[in-house]
Design an enzyme around this catalytic site. Sequence first.
Site, short mmCIF file in Angstrom:
data_model
loop_
_atom_site.label_atom_id
_atom_site.label_comp_id
_atom_site.label_asym_id
_atom_site.label_seq_id
_atom_site.Cartn_x
_atom_site.Cartn_y
_atom_site.Cartn_z
N LYS A 1 0.82 -1.21 0.00
CA LYS A 1 0.00 0.00 0.00
C LYS A 1 0.86 1.27 0.00
O LYS A 1 0.72 2.14 -0.87
CB LYS A 1 -0.87 -0.04 1.26
CG LYS A 1 -2.11 0.72 1.20
CD LYS A 1 -3.08 0.26 2.29
CE LYS A 1 -2.48 0.34 3.69
NZ LYS A 1 -2.44 1.74 4.20
N ASN B 1 -0.03 -6.76 -7.22
CA ASN B 1 1.29 -6.12 -7.02
C ASN B 1 2.41 -7.17 -6.92
O ASN B 1 2.15 -8.37 -6.80
CB ASN B 1 1.22 -5.27 -5.75
CG ASN B 1 2.41 -4.36 -5.59
OD1 ASN B 1 3.09 -4.02 -6.57
ND2 ASN B 1 2.68 -3.95 -4.36
N LYS B 2 3.62 -6.66 -6.93
CA LYS B 2 4.83 -7.49 -6.78
C LYS B 2 4.93 -8.53 -7.89
O LYS B 2 5.34 -9.68 -7.64
CB LYS B 2 4.87 -8.15 -5.38
CG LYS B 2 4.75 -7.15 -4.24
CD LYS B 2 5.10 -7.76 -2.91
CE LYS B 2 4.72 -6.82 -1.76
NZ LYS B 2 5.06 -7.32 -0.45
N SER C 1 -50.83 -14.01 36.27
CA SER C 1 -52.15 -14.01 36.86
C SER C 1 -52.02 -13.47 38.29
O SER C 1 -51.13 -13.89 39.03
CB SER C 1 -52.70 -15.45 36.88
OG SER C 1 -53.96 -15.46 37.52
N GLY C 2 -52.86 -12.50 38.64
CA GLY C 2 -52.78 -11.93 39.98
C GLY C 2 -51.82 -10.78 40.12
O GLY C 2 -51.65 -10.22 41.19
N SER D 1 -50.66 -13.09 28.27
CA SER D 1 -49.79 -13.12 27.09
C SER D 1 -48.35 -13.46 27.45
O SER D 1 -47.47 -12.60 27.39
CB SER D 1 -49.87 -11.81 26.31
OG SER D 1 -49.76 -10.68 27.13
#
Lengths: 647, 278
Positions: free
Chosen positions: A31, A156-157, A467-468, A539
């Site tokens: 790079k 490259n190379k 419930s409750g 639910s």
Amino acid sequence: MANKSLPTSDFRSPTSPKLRIVIVGHVDHGKSTLIGRLFHDTHSLPDGKVEQIRKASEAEGMEFEFAFLLDALLEEQEQNITIDTTQLPFRTASREYVIIDAPGHKEFLKNMITGAASADAAILLIDAHEGIQEQSKRHAYLLSLLGIRQILVAVNKMDLVEYSQERFEEVRADYTEFLSKLGIEPLDFIPISAKLGLNITTSSPELNWFSGSPILEALETLEISAPPEGLPLRFVLQDVYRFDERRILAGRIETGSLKVGDEIMFWPGGKKSRIKTIELWNASVAPTVAAVGEPVAMTLEEQIFVERGQIGGHPGEGPAEGREIHASLFWLQAESLAVNTPFTLKIGTQSVEGRLVEITRVLDSSTLEPLPGSPAALHKNEVADVRIRVRKPLAFDRHDRISGCGRFVIVTGKRIGGGGIIREAEYAGDQTVTSDNITWTISPVTREARVEHLGHRGAVLWLTGLSGSGKSTLATGLEYQLHRRGLASFILDGDNLRHGLCANLGFSPEDRTENIRRAGETAKLMAESGLVVICSLISPYRADRENVRHICERDGIPFAEVYVNASLEVCEARDPRGLYKKARAGEIKDFTGLGSPYEAPETPEIEIQTGVRSLEDSLQELFQFAVDLSRSTEQAVGGELERGSGI
Amino acid sequence: MDHLDELEAQSIYLLREAYHSFSNLCMPWSMGKDSNVLIWLSKKAFCGKIPYPLLHIDTTYEFPEMLEFREWAQKEYDLELIVKINEDARAGRGSYTTSVGYETHDPVTVTHELKTVALQQVMAERKFDALITGIRRDEDSTRAKERYFSPRNAEFEWDYKDQPPEFWNQFTTALEPGEHIRVQPLLDWAEVDIWRYIEREQIPIPTMYFARPGEDGKLYRFRSLGCWPITKPIPSEATDIPAIVAELMVTKTSERAGRAQDHHERNAMQKLRAKGFM
């Protein structure tokens, strides 16, 4: 007094913008050498720089390398600091370029993304000798996520493989196959030697079997990204300012165009008005049109409540809206991102709290195959497909449709930790009805008209709990208070529904799911009629409740999950109908909390702890919440949400 | 949209994001060309009303012509202006044992005390959480790696080795305790873009940027403006903006070559900027 080594004098722009290139690839694939070479061969270096470096290398007993040029440009050699993303300008006879560079290996990805996100094109660099390596693949994948379409592959190379055409073709075939999985079609593969300067500015005899262009010629054919044409309007609202009498909406046109007189709708929500003026300081004539990319300030004919984060569009052409996103995500931060950890999601100017509900798969960047197991967290530098839930509706687009409204970042703590692109979006209008023989009957009475009639909008409050736990007590108390305040409301009670609508259902998981679906659809219809619907159902399954949320939000009905939370011990001690006693005695099977699981909400809109707080306090809080939820948003105009009135 | 339109659009977007993101921001103003472009862009971003105060760090070594311009522009643009001088440093009192000035100290020390420390003092007094600066990437190699929204810690230090990611126009807007953010809307602009924009928009600037005869009878102009003892004009015959643009197309010297504090020692800018200079 010498000039700084960065060639600032070459950053002078003629009229044209610069092509922005990012160069990526596996470590040591060349790079820095390629960048040094490009600078040298385009004569973009300050006078005497090469000689200076050559002498310095000799003095150190080192062979001269073009990579040193880059180091020198960055002052790295002298100062021994790690440099963050930087931008290096060079020019050819025909135009100017900026190379976005992110040196350093440790934080490479973070810096590369910062730089590459704004690049017009990329060069993917591959060592002919080593072939495709891990980062060759990872970087390509990230380029595809960043939406960079113009990609050149430089092999490259070539000098290390004796300029072998066979080797070049082998690398090309391998990489082409990999890139095609990402949907990347490179513009070209070019054999080069950055070190020897082969196929950089001119074709080289050593590589005479290659008939394509050298790197620089290939660069000259690339195009500077232009704003996309022909897309529907997306006006991203940044702020609402209030000057004297005017209320000004300031933002930017991400795609499309608008003109004075256009009907404009704002999502999420779908509020509608008409553009009255386009405001421009110091203009001799006020503009009447504005196009893609422009910053816009406008006033509206009819005052509607809009706020930062909303997206303006033309009716019928709006973005998708929802609370769940399917996305591909890359993670850059050292701390992992775990499922269910709250974060801030920012998309355009919208900012909302959210969390990962599922990491669908983490990809192995070498193979692009999913890694085994179901991951609970995303680690630094990983990419994954995820499902995200947010706390309030978002407006967004699919990334491949309108990229500017289809990509987001995730902020944890105070910093951006990663980014993602949205893979799926359900648009109003293309929601499919399963049978061709069913059509929707459209009522002439609009939702707005109902809101006007009732003074509030319909909504669904979904009370879930053991419930409750106190659901029914809260529901009846709430309905009474809403009624007294003049809000139209109704209770849907789970037990009551089982006497009629759901009489044919039992308590198996399938039947429980169907029970909730029916309740949810009914609640949605009632809310559409304008009622505030209070649903009171145990639910127990998370997925069922999520489904109801989806049913409501799909049709624009505000939905809130209310977690009525009391411990099993407290509920069992209360046991208002003696059900726990019966269940303990084995008279009721599959009783939630005992024989059957209860999946508590993870991020409810509101949680009421009935075992801890007094009924009066709990009711007061829930009542206020319900009133806010059902408040028609127009009523908030001029309220405390308005900003900028002080300027 | 041409290149200048795109630069303008991005800067306006950034200014509006900054105004939304911070509750107490302010815009340092040197009266130089970039500073005046920032005022112009702010006017455009907010439909004629600049919703934050401007801050002039007055070193007491200002060119008289710049002070005249300051007075004129304050009225013309209806600016809320804060003028800050590090009085202690000039008077040699408080934590200073001697008076700090170009007569007795080197330019790096003076720049640090009269600019950076003065800025720190006013930040402490006014509790600003963000500063809108006019720096550009092409001015200096250390500025080339800047972010649009760049955090500074309580000591004003810039952690250039580990900057937060910034992409897709999403910025660092949340502050750690003691931090402030530098918002840099001109980062993408080049020197020549600034001049072309000044010309296109007819933005008023101090006349010292244009060539006039020096004591030797030759023509000089200022390319970059700072404190008078350490700011040197360049030989130039450019008496209008097209001539300045033409001159920039062929020059081999850098913009800040006439600013002594940058070149006093090697890596002076790096050192100044790491300690909080803009």
